[in-house]
Design a protein around this motif. Structure first.
Motif, PDB file in Angstrom:
ATOM      1  N   PRO A   1      30.901  49.857  43.322  1.00 27.53           N
ATOM      2  CA  PRO A   1      32.174  49.954  42.595  1.00 27.53           C
ATOM      3  C   PRO A   1      32.116  50.957  41.446  1.00 27.53           C
ATOM      4  CG  PRO A   1      31.666  47.669  43.034  1.00 27.53           C
ATOM      5  CD  PRO A   1      30.482  48.455  43.489  1.00 27.53           C
ATOM      6  N   ALA A   2      31.007  50.969  40.704  1.00 26.50           N
ATOM      7  CA  ALA A   2      30.956  51.872  39.549  1.00 26.50           C
ATOM      8  C   ALA A   2      30.987  53.334  39.992  1.00 26.50           C
ATOM      9  CB  ALA A   2      29.696  51.600  38.727  1.00 26.50           C
ATOM     10  N   ILE A   3      30.277  53.653  41.096  1.00 26.19           N
ATOM     11  CA  ILE A   3      30.303  55.037  41.574  1.00 26.19           C
ATOM     12  C   ILE A   3      31.704  55.391  42.059  1.00 26.19           C
ATOM     13  CG2 ILE A   3      29.372  56.636  43.306  1.00 26.19           C
ATOM     14  CD1 ILE A   3      26.743  55.231  43.111  1.00 26.19           C
ATOM     15  N   GLY A   4      32.329  54.474  42.813  1.00 21.93           N
ATOM     16  CA  GLY A   4      33.690  54.712  43.291  1.00 21.93           C
ATOM     17  C   GLY A   4      34.664  54.926  42.145  1.00 21.93           C
ATOM     18  N   GLU A   5      34.555  54.093  41.102  1.00 24.05           N
ATOM     19  CA  GLU A   5      35.435  54.254  39.943  1.00 24.05           C
ATOM     20  C   GLU A   5      35.187  55.603  39.270  1.00 24.05           C
ATOM     21  OE1 GLU A   5      34.472  50.711  37.836  1.00 24.05           O
ATOM     22  OE2 GLU A   5      35.393  49.491  39.398  1.00 24.05           O
TER      23      GLU A   5
ATOM     24  N   GLN B   1      24.813  56.431  28.547  1.00 25.04           N
ATOM     25  CA  GLN B   1      23.546  55.799  28.166  1.00 25.04           C
ATOM     26  C   GLN B   1      23.679  54.289  28.020  1.00 25.04           C
ATOM     27  OE1 GLN B   1      20.608  57.303  27.980  1.00 25.04           O
ATOM     28  NE2 GLN B   1      21.625  59.176  28.594  1.00 25.04           N
ATOM     29  N   THR B   2      24.898  53.771  27.889  1.00 28.29           N
ATOM     30  CA  THR B   2      25.010  52.326  27.604  1.00 28.29           C
ATOM     31  C   THR B   2      24.316  51.458  28.641  1.00 28.29           C
ATOM     32  OG1 THR B   2      27.226  52.384  28.491  1.00 28.29           O
ATOM     33  CG2 THR B   2      27.042  52.337  26.118  1.00 28.29           C
ATOM     34  N   PRO B   3      24.452  51.716  29.968  1.00 24.14           N
ATOM     35  CA  PRO B   3      23.748  50.820  30.886  1.00 24.14           C
ATOM     36  C   PRO B   3      22.234  50.873  30.714  1.00 24.14           C
ATOM     37  CG  PRO B   3      24.810  52.601  32.090  1.00 24.14           C
ATOM     38  CD  PRO B   3      25.303  52.671  30.701  1.00 24.14           C
ATOM     39  N   ALA B   4      21.679  52.048  30.347  1.00 23.01           N
ATOM     40  CA  ALA B   4      20.231  52.121  30.104  1.00 23.01           C
ATOM     41  C   ALA B   4      19.865  51.279  28.888  1.00 23.01           C
ATOM     42  CB  ALA B   4      19.791  53.565  29.908  1.00 23.01           C
ATOM     43  N   ILE B   5      20.785  51.255  27.891  1.00 26.97           N
ATOM     44  CA  ILE B   5      20.510  50.451  26.695  1.00 26.97           C
ATOM     45  C   ILE B   5      20.579  48.964  27.044  1.00 26.97           C
ATOM     46  CG2 ILE B   5      21.354  49.922  24.386  1.00 26.97           C
ATOM     47  CD1 ILE B   5      22.215  52.892  24.239  1.00 26.97           C
ATOM     48  N   PHE B   6      21.520  48.589  27.932  1.00 33.59           N
ATOM     49  CA  PHE B   6      21.555  47.194  28.395  1.00 33.59           C
ATOM     50  C   PHE B   6      20.214  46.827  29.016  1.00 33.59           C
ATOM     51  CE2 PHE B   6      26.395  47.383  29.469  1.00 33.59           C
ATOM     52  CZ  PHE B   6      26.686  47.408  28.123  1.00 33.59           C
TER      53      PHE B   6
ATOM     54  N   GLY C   1      22.019  47.096  38.289  1.00 37.00           N
ATOM     55  CA  GLY C   1      23.403  47.191  37.828  1.00 37.00           C
ATOM     56  C   GLY C   1      23.665  48.409  36.974  1.00 37.00           C
ATOM     57  N   ALA C   2      22.597  48.975  36.389  1.00 43.95           N
ATOM     58  CA  ALA C   2      22.797  50.128  35.501  1.00 43.95           C
ATOM     59  C   ALA C   2      22.945  51.434  36.276  1.00 43.95           C
ATOM     60  CB  ALA C   2      21.625  50.239  34.525  1.00 43.95           C
ATOM     61  N   ILE C   3      22.508  51.453  37.556  1.00 42.73           N
ATOM     62  CA  ILE C   3      22.481  52.731  38.290  1.00 42.73           C
ATOM     63  C   ILE C   3      23.887  53.304  38.463  1.00 42.73           C
ATOM     64  CG2 ILE C   3      21.879  53.820  40.482  1.00 42.73           C
ATOM     65  CD1 ILE C   3      19.593  51.855  40.759  1.00 42.73           C
ATOM     66  N   GLY C   4      24.777  52.467  39.023  1.00 46.76           N
ATOM     67  CA  GLY C   4      26.116  52.953  39.341  1.00 46.76           C
ATOM     68  C   GLY C   4      26.908  53.354  38.112  1.00 46.76           C
TER      69      GLY C   4
ATOM     70  N   THR D   1      32.212  48.467  33.482  1.00 46.93           N
ATOM     71  CA  THR D   1      32.420  47.015  33.606  1.00 46.93           C
ATOM     72  C   THR D   1      31.384  46.360  34.503  1.00 46.93           C
ATOM     73  OG1 THR D   1      34.031  47.513  35.307  1.00 46.93           O
ATOM     74  CG2 THR D   1      34.899  46.981  33.147  1.00 46.93           C
ATOM     75  N   THR D   2      31.022  47.010  35.638  1.00 48.42           N
ATOM     76  CA  THR D   2      30.084  46.317  36.528  1.00 48.42           C
ATOM     77  C   THR D   2      28.715  46.179  35.872  1.00 48.42           C
ATOM     78  OG1 THR D   2      29.698  48.404  37.651  1.00 48.42           O
ATOM     79  CG2 THR D   2      31.213  46.884  38.700  1.00 48.42           C
ATOM     80  N   ALA D   3      28.319  47.151  35.035  1.00 48.21           N
ATOM     81  CA  ALA D   3      27.050  47.006  34.314  1.00 48.21           C
ATOM     82  C   ALA D   3      27.128  45.818  33.357  1.00 48.21           C
ATOM     83  CB  ALA D   3      26.708  48.277  33.553  1.00 48.21           C
TER      84      ALA D   3
END
Lengths: 82, 323
Positions: free
Chosen positions: B269-273, B144-149, B184-187, B226-228
Protein backbone atom coordinates in the motif's frame (compact mmCIF):
# COMPACT_ATOMS: atom_id res chain seq x y z
CA UNK A 1 8.09 -30.61 25.77
CA UNK A 2 6.51 -32.64 23.00
CA UNK A 3 4.45 -30.78 20.43
CA UNK A 4 1.13 -32.43 19.79
CA UNK A 5 -0.34 -32.78 16.31
CA UNK A 6 -3.37 -30.55 16.95
CA UNK A 7 -1.15 -27.82 18.40
CA UNK A 8 1.18 -27.97 15.40
CA UNK A 9 -1.79 -27.68 13.03
CA UNK A 10 -3.15 -24.62 14.85
CA UNK A 11 0.30 -23.05 14.86
CA UNK A 12 0.70 -23.53 11.11
CA UNK A 13 -2.79 -22.21 10.47
CA UNK A 14 -1.94 -18.98 12.34
CA UNK A 15 1.37 -18.60 10.56
CA UNK A 16 -0.32 -19.30 7.23
CA UNK A 17 -2.99 -16.69 7.95
CA UNK A 18 -0.38 -14.06 8.73
CA UNK A 19 1.64 -14.84 5.63
CA UNK A 20 -1.44 -15.00 3.39
CA UNK A 21 -2.65 -11.54 4.41
CA UNK A 22 0.82 -9.99 4.59
CA UNK A 23 2.05 -11.17 1.19
CA UNK A 24 -1.39 -10.81 -0.35
CA UNK A 25 -1.51 -7.12 0.57
CA UNK A 26 1.53 -6.20 -1.52
CA UNK A 27 0.11 -6.67 -5.01
CA UNK A 28 -3.23 -4.87 -4.68
CA UNK A 29 -1.55 -1.97 -2.86
CA UNK A 30 0.98 -1.39 -5.62
CA UNK A 31 -1.52 -2.03 -8.44
CA UNK A 32 -4.19 0.29 -7.06
CA UNK A 33 -1.56 2.96 -6.61
CA UNK A 34 -0.60 2.67 -10.29
CA UNK A 35 -4.24 3.01 -11.31
CA UNK A 36 -4.62 6.11 -9.15
CA UNK A 37 -1.39 7.53 -10.59
CA UNK A 38 -2.57 7.16 -14.18
CA UNK A 39 -5.96 8.63 -13.29
CA UNK A 40 -4.23 11.67 -11.77
CA UNK A 41 -2.13 12.08 -14.92
CA UNK A 42 -5.21 11.85 -17.11
CA UNK A 43 -7.13 14.42 -15.07
CA UNK A 44 -4.12 16.71 -15.34
CA UNK A 45 -4.37 16.46 -19.13
CA UNK A 46 -8.13 16.50 -19.46
CA UNK A 47 -9.87 17.78 -16.31
CA UNK A 48 -13.30 17.90 -17.96
CA UNK A 49 -13.50 14.10 -17.79
CA UNK A 50 -12.83 14.00 -14.03
CA UNK A 51 -16.07 12.17 -13.26
CA UNK A 52 -15.55 9.49 -15.89
CA UNK A 53 -11.90 9.04 -14.87
CA UNK A 54 -12.75 8.71 -11.18
CA UNK A 55 -15.37 6.09 -11.98
CA UNK A 56 -13.04 4.12 -14.23
CA UNK A 57 -10.26 4.32 -11.63
CA UNK A 58 -12.53 3.04 -8.87
CA UNK A 59 -13.81 0.12 -10.97
CA UNK A 60 -10.27 -0.84 -11.96
CA UNK A 61 -9.10 -0.60 -8.36
CA UNK A 62 -12.06 -2.68 -7.19
CA UNK A 63 -11.00 -5.44 -9.58
CA UNK A 64 -7.38 -5.35 -8.40
CA UNK A 65 -8.60 -5.26 -4.81
CA UNK A 66 -10.19 -8.68 -5.33
CA UNK A 67 -6.95 -10.58 -4.71
CA UNK A 68 -6.49 -8.67 -1.46
CA UNK A 69 -9.97 -9.70 -0.43
CA UNK A 70 -9.21 -13.33 -1.35
CA UNK A 71 -6.20 -13.13 0.98
CA UNK A 72 -8.38 -11.68 3.71
CA UNK A 73 -10.96 -14.43 3.27
CA UNK A 74 -8.30 -17.15 3.32
CA UNK A 75 -6.70 -15.61 6.40
CA UNK A 76 -10.05 -15.48 8.23
CA UNK A 77 -10.83 -19.07 7.16
CA UNK A 78 -7.46 -20.21 8.49
CA UNK A 79 -8.04 -18.37 11.76
CA UNK A 80 -11.63 -19.29 12.51
CA UNK A 81 -12.88 -22.16 10.34
CA UNK A 82 -10.11 -24.64 9.53
CA UNK B 1 28.13 -30.84 23.47
CA UNK B 2 25.84 -28.30 25.15
CA UNK B 3 26.53 -24.58 25.14
CA UNK B 4 25.43 -22.27 27.95
CA UNK B 5 23.02 -19.41 27.45
CA UNK B 6 25.81 -16.80 27.47
CA UNK B 7 27.27 -18.46 24.38
CA UNK B 8 23.95 -18.39 22.56
CA UNK B 9 23.41 -14.73 23.52
CA UNK B 10 26.79 -13.90 21.98
CA UNK B 11 25.94 -15.93 18.88
CA UNK B 12 22.67 -13.99 18.54
CA UNK B 13 24.38 -10.63 19.12
CA UNK B 14 27.07 -11.18 16.48
CA UNK B 15 24.71 -12.65 13.87
CA UNK B 16 22.27 -9.81 14.47
CA UNK B 17 25.08 -7.28 14.09
CA UNK B 18 25.91 -8.71 10.69
CA UNK B 19 22.25 -8.84 9.60
CA UNK B 20 21.72 -5.22 10.66
CA UNK B 21 24.59 -3.73 8.77
CA UNK B 22 24.19 -6.02 5.76
CA UNK B 23 20.54 -5.15 5.15
CA UNK B 24 21.03 -1.59 6.36
CA UNK B 25 23.63 -0.87 3.71
CA UNK B 26 21.39 -1.74 0.74
CA UNK B 27 19.04 1.22 0.66
CA UNK B 28 21.38 4.11 1.38
CA UNK B 29 23.85 2.98 -1.27
CA UNK B 30 21.16 2.73 -3.98
CA UNK B 31 19.65 6.08 -3.05
CA UNK B 32 22.99 7.86 -2.98
CA UNK B 33 24.03 6.30 -6.27
CA UNK B 34 20.83 7.55 -7.86
CA UNK B 35 21.49 11.05 -6.49
CA UNK B 36 25.05 11.02 -7.81
CA UNK B 37 23.87 9.84 -11.23
CA UNK B 38 21.37 12.69 -11.43
CA UNK B 39 23.96 15.20 -10.23
CA UNK B 40 26.30 14.15 -13.02
CA UNK B 41 23.52 14.42 -15.55
CA UNK B 42 22.65 17.88 -14.24
CA UNK B 43 26.23 19.16 -14.29
CA UNK B 44 26.55 17.83 -17.82
CA UNK B 45 23.55 19.92 -18.84
CA UNK B 46 24.51 23.07 -16.95
CA UNK B 47 28.19 23.10 -15.93
CA UNK B 48 28.03 26.68 -14.58
CA UNK B 49 25.87 25.48 -11.69
CA UNK B 50 28.28 22.70 -10.74
CA UNK B 51 29.07 24.26 -7.35
CA UNK B 52 25.44 24.40 -6.21
CA UNK B 53 24.61 21.01 -7.68
CA UNK B 54 27.62 19.39 -6.04
CA UNK B 55 26.69 20.90 -2.67
CA UNK B 56 23.10 19.76 -2.87
CA UNK B 57 24.20 16.28 -3.98
CA UNK B 58 26.33 15.99 -0.84
CA UNK B 59 23.58 17.30 1.45
CA UNK B 60 21.03 14.94 -0.08
CA UNK B 61 23.39 11.98 0.17
CA UNK B 62 24.12 12.81 3.80
CA UNK B 63 20.40 12.55 4.59
CA UNK B 64 20.07 9.26 2.71
CA UNK B 65 23.10 8.03 4.63
CA UNK B 66 21.47 8.62 8.00
CA UNK B 67 19.40 5.41 7.79
CA UNK B 68 22.58 3.40 7.24
CA UNK B 69 24.21 5.22 10.16
CA UNK B 70 21.31 4.15 12.40
CA UNK B 71 22.03 0.57 11.30
CA UNK B 72 25.73 1.06 12.02
CA UNK B 73 24.96 2.34 15.53
CA UNK B 74 22.74 -0.66 16.28
CA UNK B 75 25.34 -3.06 14.82
CA UNK B 76 28.09 -1.52 16.97
CA UNK B 77 25.91 -1.77 20.07
CA UNK B 78 25.16 -5.41 19.27
CA UNK B 79 28.85 -6.16 18.89
CA UNK B 80 30.24 -4.34 21.93
CA UNK B 81 27.55 -4.41 24.63
CA UNK B 82 27.69 -6.99 27.41
CA UNK B 83 24.19 -8.39 27.35
CA UNK B 84 22.75 -10.24 30.34
CA UNK B 85 22.67 -13.98 29.87
CA UNK B 86 18.95 -14.58 29.78
CA UNK B 87 17.36 -16.86 27.23
CA UNK B 88 15.01 -14.10 26.00
CA UNK B 89 18.02 -11.97 25.02
CA UNK B 90 18.48 -14.28 22.01
CA UNK B 91 15.22 -13.28 20.24
CA UNK B 92 15.62 -9.70 21.51
CA UNK B 93 18.98 -9.23 19.79
CA UNK B 94 17.98 -10.98 16.57
CA UNK B 95 14.78 -8.96 16.42
CA UNK B 96 16.50 -5.63 17.09
CA UNK B 97 19.00 -6.39 14.34
CA UNK B 98 16.38 -7.43 11.78
CA UNK B 99 14.23 -4.42 12.63
CA UNK B 100 16.91 -1.79 12.05
CA UNK B 101 18.47 -3.61 9.08
CA UNK B 102 15.21 -3.98 7.15
CA UNK B 103 13.99 -0.59 8.35
CA UNK B 104 16.92 1.24 6.78
CA UNK B 105 16.26 -0.03 3.22
CA UNK B 106 13.25 2.06 2.27
CA UNK B 107 14.40 5.30 3.87
CA UNK B 108 17.81 5.09 2.18
CA UNK B 109 16.40 4.59 -1.32
CA UNK B 110 13.53 7.02 -0.73
CA UNK B 111 15.69 9.90 0.49
CA UNK B 112 17.83 9.58 -2.63
CA UNK B 113 14.89 10.42 -4.93
CA UNK B 114 14.22 14.04 -3.84
CA UNK B 115 17.96 14.75 -3.68
CA UNK B 116 18.34 13.55 -7.28
CA UNK B 117 15.40 15.67 -8.40
CA UNK B 118 16.81 18.72 -6.59
CA UNK B 119 20.13 18.32 -8.47
CA UNK B 120 18.29 18.06 -11.80
CA UNK B 121 16.16 21.05 -10.89
CA UNK B 122 19.13 23.28 -10.10
CA UNK B 123 20.52 22.70 -13.58
CA UNK B 124 17.19 23.60 -15.12
CA UNK B 125 16.17 26.50 -12.88
CA UNK B 126 19.22 27.90 -11.03
CA UNK B 127 17.23 30.77 -9.49
CA UNK B 128 15.13 28.30 -7.47
CA UNK B 129 18.06 26.49 -5.84
CA UNK B 130 17.27 27.83 -2.35
CA UNK B 131 13.66 26.74 -2.50
CA UNK B 132 14.62 23.40 -4.05
CA UNK B 133 17.03 22.70 -1.20
CA UNK B 134 14.34 23.46 1.38
CA UNK B 135 11.83 21.23 -0.39
CA UNK B 136 14.39 18.45 -0.73
CA UNK B 137 15.21 18.64 2.99
CA UNK B 138 11.55 18.46 4.02
CA UNK B 139 10.84 15.61 1.62
CA UNK B 140 13.89 13.58 2.67
CA UNK B 141 13.18 14.16 6.33
CA UNK B 142 9.72 12.62 5.96
CA UNK B 143 11.31 9.61 4.18
CA UNK B 144 13.49 9.07 7.25
CA UNK B 145 10.58 8.71 9.69
CA UNK B 146 10.05 4.96 9.12
CA UNK B 147 13.79 4.36 9.71
CA UNK B 148 13.46 6.33 12.95
CA UNK B 149 10.49 4.16 13.95
CA UNK B 150 12.68 1.09 13.36
CA UNK B 151 15.48 2.65 15.42
CA UNK B 152 13.10 3.38 18.29
CA UNK B 153 11.78 -0.20 18.25
CA UNK B 154 15.35 -1.60 18.19
CA UNK B 155 16.36 0.53 21.17
CA UNK B 156 13.24 -0.36 23.14
CA UNK B 157 13.83 -4.05 22.45
CA UNK B 158 17.45 -3.90 23.59
CA UNK B 159 16.83 -1.91 26.74
CA UNK B 160 13.58 -3.40 28.01
CA UNK B 161 13.93 -5.99 30.75
CA UNK B 162 12.00 -9.02 29.56
CA UNK B 163 13.52 -11.34 32.20
CA UNK B 164 10.33 -11.54 34.26
CA UNK B 165 8.17 -12.48 31.24
CA UNK B 166 7.43 -16.13 30.41
CA UNK B 167 9.83 -17.42 27.75
CA UNK B 168 6.98 -18.75 25.61
CA UNK B 169 5.18 -16.87 24.02
CA UNK B 170 7.30 -13.75 24.74
CA UNK B 171 10.06 -14.89 22.34
CA UNK B 172 7.59 -14.79 19.45
CA UNK B 173 6.13 -11.42 20.48
CA UNK B 174 9.66 -9.97 20.51
CA UNK B 175 10.54 -11.37 17.08
CA UNK B 176 7.18 -10.25 15.69
CA UNK B 177 7.70 -6.70 17.00
CA UNK B 178 11.03 -6.35 15.20
CA UNK B 179 9.79 -7.90 11.96
CA UNK B 180 6.69 -5.70 11.91
CA UNK B 181 8.51 -2.37 12.19
CA UNK B 182 11.40 -3.55 10.01
CA UNK B 183 9.39 -4.71 7.00
CA UNK B 184 6.79 -2.00 7.57
CA UNK B 185 9.38 0.73 7.05
CA UNK B 186 10.37 -0.39 3.53
CA UNK B 187 7.29 0.73 1.64
CA UNK B 188 6.77 4.02 3.44
CA UNK B 189 10.34 5.13 2.82
CA UNK B 190 10.09 4.36 -0.90
CA UNK B 191 6.61 5.84 -1.33
CA UNK B 192 7.47 9.06 0.50
CA UNK B 193 10.56 9.43 -1.68
CA UNK B 194 8.57 9.12 -4.92
CA UNK B 195 6.22 11.94 -3.89
CA UNK B 196 9.10 14.18 -2.84
CA UNK B 197 10.93 13.54 -6.13
CA UNK B 198 7.93 14.66 -8.16
CA UNK B 199 7.63 17.83 -6.07
CA UNK B 200 11.29 18.82 -6.55
CA UNK B 201 10.99 18.18 -10.30
CA UNK B 202 7.77 20.17 -10.38
CA UNK B 203 9.15 23.20 -8.56
CA UNK B 204 12.04 23.34 -11.01
CA UNK B 205 9.65 23.20 -13.96
CA UNK B 206 7.10 25.71 -12.65
CA UNK B 207 8.60 27.82 -9.83
CA UNK B 208 5.31 29.69 -9.30
CA UNK B 209 3.52 26.56 -8.11
CA UNK B 210 5.91 26.04 -5.22
CA UNK B 211 3.41 26.55 -2.38
CA UNK B 212 0.73 24.21 -3.69
CA UNK B 213 3.28 21.61 -4.73
CA UNK B 214 4.91 21.54 -1.29
CA UNK B 215 1.54 21.33 0.44
CA UNK B 216 0.26 18.46 -1.68
CA UNK B 217 3.64 16.72 -1.34
CA UNK B 218 3.32 16.78 2.45
CA UNK B 219 -0.25 15.49 2.25
CA UNK B 220 0.72 12.67 -0.11
CA UNK B 221 3.75 11.75 1.98
CA UNK B 222 1.68 11.73 5.16
CA UNK B 223 -0.64 9.14 3.63
CA UNK B 224 2.32 6.94 2.60
CA UNK B 225 3.57 6.99 6.20
CA UNK B 226 0.33 5.59 7.63
CA UNK B 227 1.18 1.93 7.02
CA UNK B 228 4.53 2.38 8.79
CA UNK B 229 2.57 3.80 11.72
CA UNK B 230 0.29 0.73 11.75
CA UNK B 231 3.41 -1.45 11.83
CA UNK B 232 4.83 0.62 14.69
CA UNK B 233 1.53 0.26 16.56
CA UNK B 234 1.60 -3.54 16.19
CA UNK B 235 5.24 -3.56 17.38
CA UNK B 236 4.36 -1.57 20.49
CA UNK B 237 1.43 -3.86 21.30
CA UNK B 238 3.65 -6.93 20.89
CA UNK B 239 6.39 -5.45 23.08
CA UNK B 240 4.30 -4.04 25.90
CA UNK B 241 1.32 -6.37 26.21
CA UNK B 242 1.91 -9.15 28.71
CA UNK B 243 1.01 -12.59 27.43
CA UNK B 244 0.15 -15.59 29.66
CA UNK B 245 2.74 -18.37 29.78
CA UNK B 246 2.00 -21.35 27.55
CA UNK B 247 3.51 -24.72 26.65
CA UNK B 248 1.74 -24.85 23.30
CA UNK B 249 3.20 -23.83 19.96
CA UNK B 250 0.10 -22.14 18.56
CA UNK B 251 -0.04 -18.96 20.77
CA UNK B 252 3.56 -17.89 20.07
CA UNK B 253 3.11 -18.64 16.37
CA UNK B 254 0.03 -16.37 16.30
CA UNK B 255 2.13 -13.47 17.67
CA UNK B 256 4.94 -14.07 15.18
CA UNK B 257 2.38 -14.25 12.37
CA UNK B 258 0.85 -10.95 13.54
CA UNK B 259 4.22 -9.23 13.15
CA UNK B 260 4.87 -10.81 9.74
CA UNK B 261 1.37 -9.99 8.52
CA UNK B 262 1.49 -6.30 9.45
CA UNK B 263 5.11 -5.83 8.40
CA UNK B 264 4.88 -7.38 4.94
CA UNK B 265 1.36 -6.09 4.41
CA UNK B 266 2.53 -2.51 4.93
CA UNK B 267 4.95 -2.58 1.97
CA UNK B 268 2.55 -2.67 -0.99
CA UNK B 269 0.00 0.00 0.00
CA UNK B 270 2.72 2.51 0.85
CA UNK B 271 4.46 2.04 -2.51
CA UNK B 272 1.13 2.30 -4.34
CA UNK B 273 0.25 5.48 -2.45
CA UNK B 274 3.65 6.82 -3.46
CA UNK B 275 2.81 6.24 -7.16
CA UNK B 276 -0.49 8.07 -6.77
CA UNK B 277 1.08 10.96 -4.85
CA UNK B 278 3.86 11.30 -7.42
CA UNK B 279 1.48 11.66 -10.34
CA UNK B 280 -0.80 14.05 -8.48
CA UNK B 281 2.07 16.33 -7.49
CA UNK B 282 3.40 16.18 -11.02
CA UNK B 283 0.01 17.17 -12.45
CA UNK B 284 -0.34 20.09 -10.02
CA UNK B 285 3.12 21.35 -10.95
CA UNK B 286 2.12 21.30 -14.64
CA UNK B 287 -1.16 23.11 -14.14
CA UNK B 288 -1.99 24.55 -10.73
CA UNK B 289 -5.63 25.12 -11.70
CA UNK B 290 -6.38 21.41 -11.28
CA UNK B 291 -5.25 21.29 -7.67
CA UNK B 292 -8.70 20.59 -6.20
CA UNK B 293 -9.55 17.76 -8.64
CA UNK B 294 -6.12 16.20 -8.38
CA UNK B 295 -5.89 16.33 -4.59
CA UNK B 296 -9.33 14.77 -4.27
CA UNK B 297 -8.55 12.01 -6.77
CA UNK B 298 -5.16 11.37 -5.15
CA UNK B 299 -6.76 10.94 -1.74
CA UNK B 300 -9.52 8.66 -3.07
CA UNK B 301 -6.98 6.51 -4.94
CA UNK B 302 -4.71 6.36 -1.92
CA UNK B 303 -7.60 5.44 0.34
CA UNK B 304 -8.42 2.44 -1.87
CA UNK B 305 -4.75 1.40 -1.96
CA UNK B 306 -4.67 1.71 1.83
CA UNK B 307 -7.42 -0.90 2.21
CA UNK B 308 -5.13 -3.94 2.00
CA UNK B 309 -2.88 -2.36 4.65
CA UNK B 310 -5.94 -2.06 6.88
CA UNK B 311 -6.85 -5.72 6.22
CA UNK B 312 -3.36 -6.65 7.38
CA UNK B 313 -3.78 -4.54 10.51
CA UNK B 314 -7.12 -6.24 11.23
CA UNK B 315 -5.66 -9.74 10.79
CA UNK B 316 -2.67 -8.81 12.98
CA UNK B 317 -4.94 -7.48 15.73
CA UNK B 318 -7.14 -10.61 15.52
CA UNK B 319 -4.01 -12.76 15.85
CA UNK B 320 -2.95 -10.81 18.94
CA UNK B 321 -6.22 -10.18 20.77
CA UNK B 322 -8.81 -12.71 19.60
CA UNK B 323 -6.85 -15.93 19.09
Amino acid sequence: MAIEGADLIRASAYLGAGLAMGLGAIGPGVGEGMAAAKACEAIGKNPKEAGLLTRTMLVGQAVSESTGIYSLVIALLLLFVV
Amino acid sequence: MAYDIQTWVSVAAFSAGGITMGFGAIGAAIGEGYTAASANEAIGRNPEQSGDIFKSMLVGQAIAESAAIFALVIAMMLLFTNFTSHILMIPVLLSAGLCMGLGAIGAGVGAGYPAAAACRGMARQPSMSGRLTTNMLIGSAVCQTPAIFALVVSFILMFTDFSSSPVSPTWAAILGAGISSGFGAIGSGLGGGMVAEASCDGIARQPLTVTSVTNVMLLGQAVTQTTAIYALLVSFILMFKSFPATDLLAPPMALLAAGLCMGIGAIGPAIGEGFAGRSAVDGIARNEKHIADLTRLMLVGQAVAESTGIYSLVIALILIFVI
